[in-house]
Design a protein around this motif. Sequence first.
Motif, short mmCIF file in Angstrom:
data_model
loop_
_atom_site.label_atom_id
_atom_site.label_comp_id
_atom_site.label_asym_id
_atom_site.label_seq_id
_atom_site.Cartn_x
_atom_site.Cartn_y
_atom_site.Cartn_z
N ARG A 1 0.83 -1.21 0.00
CA ARG A 1 0.00 0.00 0.00
C ARG A 1 0.86 1.26 0.00
N VAL A 2 1.91 1.25 0.83
CA VAL A 2 2.81 2.42 0.88
C VAL A 2 3.50 2.60 -0.46
N ALA A 3 3.91 1.49 -1.09
CA ALA A 3 4.64 1.56 -2.36
C ALA A 3 3.78 2.17 -3.47
N LYS A 4 2.47 1.98 -3.42
CA LYS A 4 1.60 2.57 -4.43
C LYS A 4 1.63 4.10 -4.39
N GLU A 5 1.71 4.65 -3.18
CA GLU A 5 1.68 6.11 -3.00
C GLU A 5 3.07 6.72 -2.97
N HIS A 6 4.02 6.00 -2.38
CA HIS A 6 5.38 6.54 -2.21
C HIS A 6 6.43 5.50 -2.60
N PRO A 7 6.50 5.14 -3.87
CA PRO A 7 7.47 4.12 -4.28
C PRO A 7 8.91 4.50 -3.99
N GLN A 8 9.22 5.79 -4.08
CA GLN A 8 10.60 6.24 -3.85
C GLN A 8 11.04 6.03 -2.41
N ALA A 9 10.10 5.94 -1.48
CA ALA A 9 10.46 5.76 -0.07
C ALA A 9 10.85 4.32 0.24
N LEU A 10 10.45 3.40 -0.63
CA LEU A 10 10.69 1.98 -0.35
C LEU A 10 11.70 1.32 -1.28
N VAL A 11 11.83 1.85 -2.47
CA VAL A 11 12.53 1.11 -3.51
C VAL A 11 13.97 0.79 -3.16
N TYR A 12 14.69 1.72 -2.53
CA TYR A 12 16.10 1.44 -2.24
C TYR A 12 16.24 0.40 -1.13
N SER A 13 15.46 0.56 -0.06
CA SER A 13 15.53 -0.40 1.05
C SER A 13 15.16 -1.81 0.59
N LEU A 14 14.16 -1.90 -0.28
CA LEU A 14 13.75 -3.21 -0.78
C LEU A 14 14.78 -3.80 -1.73
N SER A 15 15.42 -2.94 -2.51
CA SER A 15 16.43 -3.44 -3.43
C SER A 15 17.62 -4.01 -2.68
N VAL A 16 17.97 -3.40 -1.56
CA VAL A 16 19.05 -3.93 -0.72
C VAL A 16 18.62 -5.26 -0.09
N ALA A 17 17.37 -5.30 0.41
CA ALA A 17 16.87 -6.52 1.03
C ALA A 17 16.78 -7.66 0.02
N SER A 18 16.54 -7.34 -1.25
CA SER A 18 16.44 -8.38 -2.28
C SER A 18 17.77 -9.05 -2.56
N LYS A 19 18.87 -8.46 -2.08
CA LYS A 19 20.20 -9.06 -2.25
C LYS A 19 20.64 -9.81 -1.00
N SER A 20 19.73 -9.96 -0.04
CA SER A 20 20.08 -10.62 1.22
C SER A 20 20.42 -12.09 1.01
N LEU A 21 21.32 -12.59 1.86
CA LEU A 21 21.66 -14.02 1.82
C LEU A 21 20.57 -14.86 2.45
N SER A 22 19.67 -14.21 3.21
CA SER A 22 18.53 -14.92 3.80
C SER A 22 17.47 -15.12 2.73
N ARG B 1 6.62 -3.04 -9.78
CA ARG B 1 6.80 -3.03 -11.25
C ARG B 1 5.45 -2.99 -11.96
N LYS B 2 4.44 -3.63 -11.38
CA LYS B 2 3.12 -3.67 -11.99
C LYS B 2 2.41 -2.33 -11.93
N HIS B 3 2.90 -1.42 -11.08
CA HIS B 3 2.26 -0.11 -10.93
C HIS B 3 3.08 0.98 -11.61
N ASP B 4 3.61 0.66 -12.80
CA ASP B 4 4.33 1.63 -13.64
C ASP B 4 5.57 2.20 -12.96
N ASN B 5 6.23 1.39 -12.14
CA ASN B 5 7.46 1.85 -11.49
C ASN B 5 8.66 0.96 -11.88
#
Length: 392
Positions: A269-290, A305-309
């Motif tokens: 929900r937050v990503a729909k309104e404020h994608p810039q606030a989440l994208v970097y933190s999520l991109s780092v988390a997507s490289k996690s070894l976990s 990605r589905k919401h034109d981002n």
Amino acid sequence: ANLCRKNVHLKLSVKTLLGLLNIKCEGSSSPAIGILDNRSFEANPKVAFAYLRHLWHIGSTQLAYNRLRTFTQHLQVSQHLDGQLDNKLLARCHLFLGNWLNELNESLDEQTIPLQLGYFKSATQYAENWYKAWHSWALANFEVVSHYQKMKADAKGKRNKYKQTRVEFTPSYLASLDQRIESHLVPAIHGFFRSIALSVTPGKSLQDTLRLLSLLFKYGDLKNIEAALMEGFGTVNIDTWLQVIPQLIARIHFPIESVARIIHDLLTRVAKEHPQALVYSLSVASKSLSEPRMIAANGILDQMRKHDNEDMVEAALLVSKELIRISILWHEMWSEGLKDAIASFFKEKPPNIDATLKRLQPLHQLLSKGPETVSETAFVQAYGADLQEALD
């Protein structure tokens, strides 16, 4: 009078209040019982309330509390008979009764809990859109939950002496504590959502938001709590969650499925309104070894990605990839990975070789892509052959 009291001009404060009550009294900041029984005191309820606050401030706490309780009861009866309720004043009276009762008692007990909650509940009923009333109501329920949690922890350790007497720590006793905890969870959640919605500034609601998240992480697996949380998310501004994004990202791979689902839904929900606030933190988390953390982060990125981002997501992934490459060299990455794998191997009994190798699989995949920098080339030349031999 309030201004004088706050600036410790107590004689001037009481003189002003008595003047408004049309009561003659020599200059003194001390309470007078006769003043409290004066007819003018009951005829001017707002001024009378201010005088009771003055009594509390100068140290006559028990007297102020007792008279405020009597005053509030009389005010309710008289205004109901007149058909003219001053809801704002009644809400303030109940709020102060709850706060003063809390200050008069060093700890919660079975006598003060329902009384205090009753005061705060009445405050929310008389002033449905008052932030302080809802905040106090929610916080009181939250503290009651913490109180019963401590009792349960002490009972499990068989160390508790409730009111200086031993308690038989039977399963039924522990079950009763669980029931008491659950009975206060939903009111606390509803209260926090309401206080957050009524908060004027985002910073003012930060503590309420953090307490709400603590209830989510601890009790989100309960069906009624999950339902209350999902209902409440739609009642507050989505910007509220921007101040707690680090806490949400940190638990994106929460082990309890229902809690993880709530966190995923909220971040989406937050990503729909404020994608810039989440994208970097999520991109780092997507490289996690976990692996669970990586999967959860990629799931939200796919939704973004589905919401034109898509361009924003790909750019953030590229930046995070390069930042990780220059901040964490392959030497460090493999060192940490081997430590985790060894710890996992000896932790399980019997040792699980497949699980250990699975932890190293992302590193071997990275190695198979080949080096791209001078440092990575040096690592491959030094350790590449040995690592490939170990894998084979």
